[in-house]
Design a protein around this motif. Structure first.
Motif, PDB file in Angstrom:
ATOM      1  N   SER A 102      57.484  38.421  38.251  1.00  0.00           N
ATOM      2  CA  SER A 102      56.121  38.849  37.949  1.00  0.00           C
ATOM      3  C   SER A 102      55.186  38.691  39.142  1.00  0.00           C
ATOM      4  O   SER A 102      55.319  37.765  39.948  1.00  0.00           O
ATOM      5  N   THR A 103      54.228  39.604  39.219  1.00  0.00           N
ATOM      6  CA  THR A 103      53.131  39.538  40.175  1.00  0.00           C
ATOM      7  C   THR A 103      51.823  39.545  39.386  1.00  0.00           C
ATOM      8  O   THR A 103      51.690  40.311  38.425  1.00  0.00           O
ATOM      9  N   ALA A 104      50.877  38.709  39.777  1.00  0.00           N
ATOM     10  CA  ALA A 104      49.579  38.642  39.120  1.00  0.00           C
ATOM     11  C   ALA A 104      48.501  39.236  40.003  1.00  0.00           C
ATOM     12  O   ALA A 104      48.511  39.044  41.222  1.00  0.00           O
ATOM     13  N   VAL A 105      47.568  39.965  39.377  1.00  0.00           N
ATOM     14  CA  VAL A 105      46.418  40.531  40.076  1.00  0.00           C
ATOM     15  C   VAL A 105      45.166  40.081  39.341  1.00  0.00           C
ATOM     16  O   VAL A 105      45.108  40.130  38.111  1.00  0.00           O
ATOM     17  N   MET A 106      44.161  39.642  40.089  1.00  0.00           N
ATOM     18  CA  MET A 106      42.916  39.192  39.486  1.00  0.00           C
ATOM     19  C   MET A 106      41.741  39.957  40.064  1.00  0.00           C
ATOM     20  O   MET A 106      41.681  40.198  41.274  1.00  0.00           O
ATOM     21  N   ALA A 107      40.807  40.345  39.191  1.00  0.00           N
ATOM     22  CA  ALA A 107      39.577  40.993  39.606  1.00  0.00           C
ATOM     23  C   ALA A 107      38.418  40.419  38.787  1.00  0.00           C
ATOM     24  O   ALA A 107      38.619  40.018  37.628  1.00  0.00           O
ATOM     25  N   ARG A 108      37.237  40.385  39.370  1.00  0.00           N
ATOM     26  CA  ARG A 108      36.090  39.775  38.706  1.00  0.00           C
ATOM     27  C   ARG A 108      35.024  40.799  38.333  1.00  0.00           C
ATOM     28  O   ARG A 108      34.874  41.832  38.981  1.00  0.00           O
ATOM     29  N   ARG A 109      34.297  40.466  37.292  1.00  0.00           N
ATOM     30  CA  ARG A 109      33.070  41.195  36.964  1.00  0.00           C
ATOM     31  C   ARG A 109      31.936  40.529  37.743  1.00  0.00           C
ATOM     32  O   ARG A 109      31.790  39.306  37.734  1.00  0.00           O
ATOM     33  N   GLU A 110      31.142  41.311  38.427  1.00  0.00           N
ATOM     34  CA  GLU A 110      30.067  40.739  39.236  1.00  0.00           C
ATOM     35  C   GLU A 110      29.096  39.976  38.359  1.00  0.00           C
ATOM     36  O   GLU A 110      28.783  40.374  37.221  1.00  0.00           O
ATOM     37  N   ALA A 111      28.597  38.868  38.904  1.00  0.00           N
ATOM     38  CA  ALA A 111      27.670  38.009  38.141  1.00  0.00           C
ATOM     39  C   ALA A 111      26.309  38.710  37.985  1.00  0.00           C
ATOM     40  O   ALA A 111      25.903  39.489  38.832  1.00  0.00           O
ATOM     41  N   ALA A 138      38.235  45.581  28.818  1.00  0.00           N
ATOM     42  CA  ALA A 138      38.236  44.191  29.270  1.00  0.00           C
ATOM     43  C   ALA A 138      37.048  43.910  30.185  1.00  0.00           C
ATOM     44  O   ALA A 138      36.424  42.840  30.106  1.00  0.00           O
ATOM     45  N   ALA A 139      36.720  44.871  31.076  1.00  0.00           N
ATOM     46  CA  ALA A 139      35.602  44.688  32.006  1.00  0.00           C
ATOM     47  C   ALA A 139      34.281  44.524  31.251  1.00  0.00           C
ATOM     48  O   ALA A 139      33.388  43.801  31.718  1.00  0.00           O
ATOM     49  N   ARG A 140      34.171  45.153  30.105  1.00  0.00           N
ATOM     50  CA  ARG A 140      32.951  45.006  29.297  1.00  0.00           C
ATOM     51  C   ARG A 140      32.948  43.686  28.523  1.00  0.00           C
ATOM     52  O   ARG A 140      31.884  43.149  28.203  1.00  0.00           O
ATOM     53  N   ALA A 141      34.135  43.172  28.212  1.00  0.00           N
ATOM     54  CA  ALA A 141      34.221  41.989  27.356  1.00  0.00           C
ATOM     55  C   ALA A 141      34.087  40.677  28.135  1.00  0.00           C
ATOM     56  O   ALA A 141      33.618  39.676  27.582  1.00  0.00           O
ATOM     57  N   VAL A 142      34.497  40.647  29.411  1.00  0.00           N
ATOM     58  CA  VAL A 142      34.377  39.397  30.164  1.00  0.00           C
ATOM     59  C   VAL A 142      32.912  39.185  30.548  1.00  0.00           C
ATOM     60  O   VAL A 142      32.186  40.135  30.845  1.00  0.00           O
ATOM     61  N   ARG A 143      32.506  37.936  30.532  1.00  0.00           N
ATOM     62  CA  ARG A 143      31.132  37.594  30.871  1.00  0.00           C
ATOM     63  C   ARG A 143      30.882  37.825  32.356  1.00  0.00           C
ATOM     64  O   ARG A 143      31.818  37.783  33.164  1.00  0.00           O
TER      65      ARG A 143
END
Length: 341
Positions: free
Chosen positions: A332-341, A262-267
């Motif tokens: 449910s609990t949600a966790v969000m993390a970002r790919r650096e721009a 997923a980390a490779r697929a998100v822009r």
């Protein structure tokens, strides 16, 4: 009642807990025989209910009266009718239909829990499909497929509106819901945020059910289907990648693999969002731990996990932790993390 919330406080509450399974089966059976749908047409007396549903006289009156005691039915003279709660949640078409989840609990989960003592000793799942291709196996049976899709719909109908608020979707153009079933979650997101375009990444056998739902809700122009195996096929490029009640179905190495993919697929600048019944051992929620045990009973190597564990897997995949939030409705609990721009 002598229960203190979910806690046992005396001998009477132990008696109540000991027979808790019977209350569950009253609900299961009422859903399975179509009782609430029948009473949605019009209130009815016991003889009519028995005749139309093909029930035996020996059990029916006590069964209906027990449902009254549970608050699932009301009785006016000799006629029984649905309560407001059953109309909203146990009649198809209600504001949040939970019948699919109830059917799944009856047909699959209840059987697995009957073998829980055995599972404590051998550590194995007890639901029947003893392999890592759980969903491929389930989708070969149309009846099991429909039951699973109804179960997922019940979950996502609760989570969808909350996920629509958890993420700042204003700068997001697209999302991919991995293992998104027939697309119920996607419909919530694109309805709440009409500028979004969604993709459901799911196994090929589910595609006809997806198109059926999109035609029903009129969103075929906003949500598309991408058939594939998330462990074998590339994940589509997108702004936000969602894993909802997916990671807990698989052993930890597979969870890490999915997050790396997923980390490779998100822009760049995009995000990965995970939601599950995450665990807190310091302030344990009984229903989350029951949910985790239920997953373990029904999968090979599955279980729920903590926010800290999820964050660790995301960060090892190269993502930057942003936020975690326990949803107000449900477990449910949600966790969000970002790919650096």
């Amino acid at each position: 009642m002598t229960m203190n919330g979910d806690r046992v406080v005396d001998a009477v509450s132990i008696f109540q807990l000991n027979h808790g399974f019977a209350q569950s089966k009253l609900l299961h059976s009422a859903v399975e025989i179509g009782l609430f749908e029948l009473l949605a047409e019009a209130p009815a007396a016991e003889p009519e209910i028995r005749r139309r549903l093909g029930l035996h006289q020996r059990f029916t009156r006590d069964f209906l009266t027990a449902l009254v005691a549970l608050g699932l039915l009301e009785r006016d003279g000799e006629r029984y009718r649905n309560t407001e709660v059953t109309t909203e949640h146990l009649v198809p078409g209600g504001t949040l239909y939970l019948g699919g989840r109830v059917r799944a609990a009856s047909k699959r989960h209840f059987v697995a829990w009957s073998r829980f003592t055995e599972a404590l000793r051998d550590g194995k799942q007890k639901a029947g499909e003893d392999d890592l291709k759980l969903f491929e196996t389930l989708y070969t049976d149309p009846e099991k497929t429909k039951g699973l899709l109804d179960h997922v719909d019940a979950n996502t109908s609760l989570v969808g509106p909350q996920l629509a608020e958890f993420v700042d979707w204003s700068a997001v153009k697209s999302f991919v819901d991995v293992g998104g079933s027939r697309g119920r979650l996607a419909t919530h997101l694109v309805t709440a945020h009409p500028h979004l375009r969604g993709t459901v990444f799911e196994l090929p056998p589910v595609e006809p059910y997806f198109h059926e739902l999109m035609a029903e809700v009129g969103l075929a122009d906003k949500v598309r289907y991408h058939a594939g195996d998330c462990f074998a096929d590339p994940l589509p490029e997108t702004d936000v990648m969602i894993f909802g009640h997916i990671l807990h179905d698989f052993p930890i190495p597979q969870r890490r693999d999915l997050l790396q993919r997923a980390a490779r697929a998100v822009r760049p600048g995009g995000a990965v969002v995970v939601y599950d019944q995450m665990l807190d051992e310091e302030e344990p929620d009984l229903h989350c731990f029951i949910g985790s045990l239920n997953v373990a009973l029904n999968t090979v190597g599955g279980s729920d996990y903590t926010v800290a564990e999820c964050r660790e897997w995301m960060e090892k995949a190269g993502l930057v932790f942003v936020a975690a939030q326990r949803f107000a409705r449900g477990t449910s609990t949600a966790v969000m993390a970002r790919r650096e721009a």
